[in-house]
Design a protein around this motif. Structure first.
Motif, PDB file in Angstrom:
ATOM      1  N   GLY A   9      41.813  54.362  44.265  1.00 39.98           N
ATOM      2  CA  GLY A   9      42.080  53.973  42.889  1.00 39.98           C
ATOM      3  C   GLY A   9      42.194  52.462  42.793  1.00 39.98           C
ATOM      4  N   ARG A  10      42.316  51.979  41.592  1.00 41.42           N
ATOM      5  CA  ARG A  10      42.374  50.536  41.351  1.00 41.42           C
ATOM      6  C   ARG A  10      43.480  49.861  42.161  1.00 41.42           C
ATOM      7  N   ASN A  11      44.636  50.474  42.259  1.00 42.80           N
ATOM      8  CA  ASN A  11      45.768  49.862  42.950  1.00 42.80           C
ATOM      9  C   ASN A  11      45.650  49.890  44.467  1.00 42.80           C
ATOM     10  N   GLU A  12      44.620  50.533  44.983  1.00 38.56           N
ATOM     11  CA  GLU A  12      44.430  50.635  46.430  1.00 38.56           C
ATOM     12  C   GLU A  12      43.379  49.663  46.971  1.00 38.56           C
ATOM     13  N   VAL A  13      42.833  48.817  46.123  1.00 39.33           N
ATOM     14  CA  VAL A  13      41.792  47.888  46.549  1.00 39.33           C
ATOM     15  C   VAL A  13      42.258  46.449  46.340  1.00 39.33           C
ATOM     16  N   SER A  14      41.506  45.513  46.884  1.00 38.91           N
ATOM     17  CA  SER A  14      41.869  44.095  46.787  1.00 38.91           C
ATOM     18  C   SER A  14      41.844  43.618  45.335  1.00 38.91           C
ATOM     19  N   ALA A  15      42.458  42.483  45.098  1.00 37.96           N
ATOM     20  CA  ALA A  15      42.490  41.901  43.750  1.00 37.96           C
ATOM     21  C   ALA A  15      41.075  41.625  43.236  1.00 37.96           C
ATOM     22  N   ALA A  16      40.190  41.163  44.111  1.00 34.02           N
ATOM     23  CA  ALA A  16      38.803  40.893  43.707  1.00 34.02           C
ATOM     24  C   ALA A  16      38.110  42.183  43.279  1.00 34.02           C
ATOM     25  N   ASN A  17      38.339  43.257  44.032  1.00 34.16           N
ATOM     26  CA  ASN A  17      37.723  44.533  43.679  1.00 34.16           C
ATOM     27  C   ASN A  17      38.386  45.156  42.456  1.00 34.16           C
TER      28      ASN A  17
END
Length: 69
Positions: A9-17
């Motif tokens: 999900g969104r919260n599991e990826v880097s800030a750029a992603n």
């Protein structure tokens, strides 16, 4: 035998992603699972989207049909 993939999900990826996720959601309304899985890597999603947007002899219709399969 069934194989299960954990799609981040969104919260599991880097800030750029996360920023790319936000752009995709604004553009198409969701983040395709293939794209989300590329987001496990810090650079893979950005690189994939760059390549996907590169000049090609494929029509837009054909590119879309390949992305959906």
């Amino acid at each position: 035998m069934e194989t299960t993939f954990n799609v981040p999900g969104r919260n599991e990826v880097s800030a750029a992603n996360q920023a790319i996720f936000d752009t995709l959601i604004k553009a198409i309304g969701f983040v395709p699972n293939l794209y989300a899985n590329f987001a496990y890597s810090g650079d893979a999603l950005s690189a994939f989207l760059t390549i996907q947007g590169a000049k090609t002899s494929l029509t837009i219709k054909k590119k879309r049909s390949l992305t959906r399969s």
